[in-house]
Design an enzyme around this catalytic site. Structure first.
Site, PDB file in Angstrom:
ATOM      1  N   HIS A 201      60.553  45.146  43.987  1.00  0.00           N
ATOM      2  CA  HIS A 201      59.997  44.230  44.979  1.00  0.00           C
ATOM      3  C   HIS A 201      59.213  44.982  46.038  1.00  0.00           C
ATOM      4  CE1 HIS A 201      63.507  45.017  47.529  1.00  0.00           C
ATOM      5  NE2 HIS A 201      62.681  44.708  48.500  1.00  0.00           N
ATOM      6  N   ARG A 308      50.691  30.739  35.601  1.00  0.00           N
ATOM      7  CA  ARG A 308      52.016  30.942  35.004  1.00  0.00           C
ATOM      8  C   ARG A 308      52.976  29.931  35.631  1.00  0.00           C
ATOM      9  NH1 ARG A 308      50.652  36.865  35.604  1.00  0.00           N
ATOM     10  NH2 ARG A 308      50.875  37.795  33.557  1.00  0.00           N
ATOM     11  N   ARG A 344      49.074  27.210  31.897  1.00  0.00           N
ATOM     12  CA  ARG A 344      49.857  27.646  30.743  1.00  0.00           C
ATOM     13  C   ARG A 344      51.197  26.923  30.760  1.00  0.00           C
ATOM     14  NH1 ARG A 344      51.683  33.776  29.924  1.00  0.00           N
ATOM     15  NH2 ARG A 344      53.198  33.221  31.518  1.00  0.00           N
ATOM     16  N   GLU A 444      48.832  36.711  21.764  1.00  0.00           N
ATOM     17  CA  GLU A 444      49.716  37.761  22.291  1.00  0.00           C
ATOM     18  C   GLU A 444      50.735  38.215  21.252  1.00  0.00           C
ATOM     19  OE1 GLU A 444      51.671  36.389  25.860  1.00  0.00           O
ATOM     20  OE2 GLU A 444      52.049  34.404  25.037  1.00  0.00           O
ATOM     21  N   ASN A 467      49.565  42.009  27.769  1.00  0.00           N
ATOM     22  CA  ASN A 467      50.885  42.547  28.127  1.00  0.00           C
ATOM     23  C   ASN A 467      51.831  42.417  26.928  1.00  0.00           C
ATOM     24  OD1 ASN A 467      49.731  42.638  30.631  1.00  0.00           O
ATOM     25  ND2 ASN A 467      50.801  40.855  31.440  1.00  0.00           N
ATOM     26  N   ASP A 468      51.836  41.228  26.344  1.00  0.00           N
ATOM     27  CA  ASP A 468      52.709  41.016  25.190  1.00  0.00           C
ATOM     28  C   ASP A 468      52.092  41.549  23.907  1.00  0.00           C
ATOM     29  OD1 ASP A 468      55.177  39.888  26.021  1.00  0.00           O
ATOM     30  OD2 ASP A 468      54.073  38.119  26.674  1.00  0.00           O
ATOM     31  N   ARG A 478      57.927  46.054  27.349  1.00  0.00           N
ATOM     32  CA  ARG A 478      56.987  46.304  28.432  1.00  0.00           C
ATOM     33  C   ARG A 478      57.663  46.640  29.756  1.00  0.00           C
ATOM     34  NH1 ARG A 478      54.612  40.090  28.895  1.00  0.00           N
ATOM     35  NH2 ARG A 478      54.693  40.126  31.154  1.00  0.00           N
ATOM     36  N   CYS A 515      43.636  38.002  29.750  1.00  0.00           N
ATOM     37  CA  CYS A 515      44.360  37.728  30.999  1.00  0.00           C
ATOM     38  C   CYS A 515      45.552  38.654  31.220  1.00  0.00           C
ATOM     39  CB  CYS A 515      44.810  36.272  31.047  1.00  0.00           C
ATOM     40  SG  CYS A 515      46.010  35.858  29.788  1.00  0.00           S
TER      41      CYS A 515
HETATM   42  C1  PEP Z   1      50.472  38.615  28.710  1.00  0.00           C
HETATM   43  O1  PEP Z   1      51.413  38.640  27.910  1.00  0.00           O
HETATM   44  O2  PEP Z   1      49.546  39.452  28.715  1.00  0.00           O
HETATM   45  C2  PEP Z   1      50.368  37.551  29.730  1.00  0.00           C
HETATM   46  C3  PEP Z   1      49.290  37.423  30.461  1.00  0.00           C
HETATM   47  O3  PEP Z   1      51.429  36.745  29.915  1.00  0.00           O
HETATM   48  P1  PEP Z   1      52.794  37.176  30.661  1.00  0.00           P
HETATM   49  O4  PEP Z   1      52.547  38.492  31.335  1.00  0.00           O
HETATM   50  O5  PEP Z   1      53.095  36.064  31.592  1.00  0.00           O
HETATM   51  O6  PEP Z   1      53.758  37.271  29.512  1.00  0.00           O
HETATM   52 MG    MG Z   2      52.693  36.960  27.652  1.00  0.00          MG
END
Ligand code: PEP
Ligand code: MG
Length: 591
Positions: A201, A308, A344, A444, A467-468, A478, A515
């Site tokens: 945080h 989100r 989303r 993803e 990210n995923d 991650r 994204c």
């Molecule tokens: C991702 O997975 O890149 C994404 C944008 O979604 P989140 O980080 O919310 O899983």
């Molecule tokens: Mg994701």
């Protein structure tokens, strides 16, 4: 990550995790919670137990009141802290902390300060063996709350932070929310903490405050004393103690370059992102909470590329109603109109578990379990409530619906059928909605890259969640720091997948954005554009900088660099090329 220049003596460099970029140069102000002098005594007789328990209870209540007050007075930039403060309020009654302390007072007749301190010691021992970043961040929260109770027991305010002279660099173990509130009101130049990782945080706060910060600097308190001159390099995660003249001059020059670059990018945030050779890129924002709207607008985003929605379900005991959701969605959509808002649908499961929603069964492998769209299709009532709210909000602007964690066509088709059904119901109920909203999917899960042609025929758009995508392609959690070195956005497999999906998007005429976090990475964003990305979505604060970088670049150059990257065999090789490109183009940002 760059190393300091060779003339900096290595024994003066400490390396942690760069949590918020920027250079700070100033005098250290070291503050250590552990320096508090704690009374240590045994209650002389059992009759005193109730009053000692009451003393602890009073201290807890005092901390609770302070937390509530700091929550109410949070500046806008720190709205994301509200959830953390709520979590700290809940921790005040956590059996791990005060439950154990009550036991020590009752059974071992310890004084309240020691009861909490002993409990914290146990927790610290526990923390040493925890490798999961998420769990260790939660245990760190328990410690922060514990120290707040101790300071309240000592009749101090929840924060004992000394006055912070303007321009100094605060060196602490970690910060509690009351302390955060305190530093907001100061002119502190930088922050160095012993604890915490990139997602702690403190890191989140530092980014929101745009305060140069390095976290996770082990044993820093024993290396730095108050009054030492230190240099903090928040981009590269370095802290340099008592720098020599050459080092000081080097970092002062870098700092001035950064300042003038930053002033310029904020001034030009509202200009569109078009390259020197006329290639247009759309830059949108990712957002989690309605409170971020002012930032989204002021930083020059061209819409919301990823909303989100799961954050509205957090820190509450009951699910939000359709009306509640509708009102928030409506306000967001209305504020952004005529720019689009890509909402989303709920991406719960894995690490995103909320108290209010029906529980995800405890799964052995949560990342591969009931997450995202799978969870929603298993909890139809909750899913339909959200979809109805989105449909109703659609008449107030430009709404698009995005589905997370899609792995096959059936999930898309089933959701489309649910939405059609809901549209019929809304019509019957005389509720206005916009028919045929664009329904897109997140790319993803690696499999979707390979069925993208089929998906493109039935989905209105794609958004690549890197990210995923990286997590699932490289089989790296991650959030696990143990494997962070193999979480490689520039791994050849990732670059090739991105190249392929962008090509399919272009060929099939499917709008496609990226994204994931890499969109906001100033070294990687030009590469994504070179690979063919025409829309990027990122945290609002990153928008001006990425727009500026695009305006200073030429598309043909970005394309030829990306082509070079596509030929690399390792992430390291790719990273060297990407950094090299950045060095030559933007010396203001890296040196
Ligand atoms: C991702 O997975 O890149 C994404 C944008 O979604 P989140 O980080 O919310 O899983
Ligand atoms: Mg994701």
């Amino acid at each position: 990550m760059n190393s300091p220049p060779p003339f900096v003596p290595t024994d003066s460099i400490l390396t942690g995790v760069g949590a918020s970029t920027g250079i700070a140069i100033g005098k250290a102000l070291v503050y250590n919670h552990r320096d508090l002098h704690l009374p240590n005594y045994q209650l002389p007789n059992a009759n005193l137990v109730p009053s000692e328990l009451e003393r602890l209870e009073k201290a807890k209540n005092q901390v609770r009141e302070q937390l509530i007050a700091s929550r109410e007075s949070l500046p806008l930039a720190l709205n994301s802290q509200a959830g953390i403060i709520d979590a700290h309020i809940l921790l005040l009654d956590d059996p791990l902390l005060t439950g154990e302390a009550n036991y020590l007072i009752r059974e071992e007749h310890r004084n309240a300060e020691q009861a909490i301190a002993c409990t914290l010691n146990k927790i610290t021992t526990l923390m040493k063996n925890v490798t999961d970043e998420y769990i260790s961040a939660r245990l760190a929260d328990v410690e922060i709350v514990g120290y707040s109770i101790i300071t309240a027991l000592l009749n101090n305010a929840a924060s004992q932070l000394p006055n912070i002279p303007a321009g100094s660099i605060l060196v602490v173990q970690d910060l509690n929310p009351a302390e955060v509130a305190k530093i907001v009101a100061t002119k502190v130049a930088g922050l160095a903490t012993e604890r915490g990782g990139a997602t702690s945080h403190t890191a989140i706060v530092a980014q929101a405050l745009e305060l140069p910060t390095v976290v996770g600097l082990k044993n820093i308190a024993s290396r730095v004393v108050t009054g030492d001159t230190i240099i903090l390099d928040g981009r590269n995660g370095h802290l340099i103690i008592r720098p020599n003249q050459e080092t000081l001059t080097f970092y002062r020059t870098r700092q001035e370059m950064e300042w003038s670059f930053n002033a310029e990018i904020v001034r030009s945030a509202h200009l569109i992102a078009v390259t020197l050779d006329g290639h247009r890129v759309i830059i949108m924002s990712n957002m989690e909470l309605e409170e971020e709207l002012p930032a989204v607008m002021s930083y020059g985003s061209e819409g919301i590329g990823l909303y989100r929605t799961e954050f509205m379900y957090m820190n509450r005991k009951t699910l939000p109603t359709e009306k509640e959701l509708f009102e928030v969605y409506r306000r967001i959509v209305e504020s952004l109109a005529p720019n689009p808002v890509i909402i989303r649908t709920l991406d719960l499961g894995n690490d995103k578990i909320v108290e209010s929603a029906p529980l995800v069964p405890l799964e052995l492998n949560q990342a591969l379990g009931l997450r995202g769209i799978r969870y929603c299709l298993h909890n139809r009532a909750l899913f339909k409530t959200q979809l109805r709210a989105i449909l109703r909000a659609s008449v107030f602007g430009q709404v698009q619906i995005m589905l997370p964690m899609i792995s096959n066509l059936d999930e898309l088709r089933t959701t489309q059928a649910i939405i059609s059904d809901l549209e019929r119901n809304l019509k019957k109920d005389d509720q206005p909605y916009t028919p045929n909203l664009p329904i897109g999917v997140m790319i993803e899960i690696p499999a979707t890259v390979f069925i993208a042609r089929e998906l493109a025929k039935e989905a209105a758009f794609f958004s690549v969640g890197t990210n995923d995508l990286i997590q699932y392609s490289l089989a790296v959690d991650r959030s696990n720091p143990e494997v962070s070195d193999i979480y490689q956005p520039l791994h050849p497999a990732i670059l090739r997948m991105l190249h392929q999906i962008l090509k399919i998007g272009r060929k099939t005429g499917t709008p496609i954005s990226i994204c994931g976090d890499i969109s906001a990475n100033d070294i990687i964003a030009p590469i994504l554009i070179g690979l063919g990305a025409t829309t990027l979505s990122m945290p609002p604060a990153a928008v001006p900088k990425i727009k500026r970088i695009i305006r200073m670049s030429s598309f043909s150059e970005m394309r030829s660099w990306s082509e070079k990257l596509l030929k690399t065999k390792t992430a390291l090789e790719a990273s060297k090329i990407a950094t090299g490109y950045f060095h030559t183009k933007f010396p203001e940002l890296l040196k």
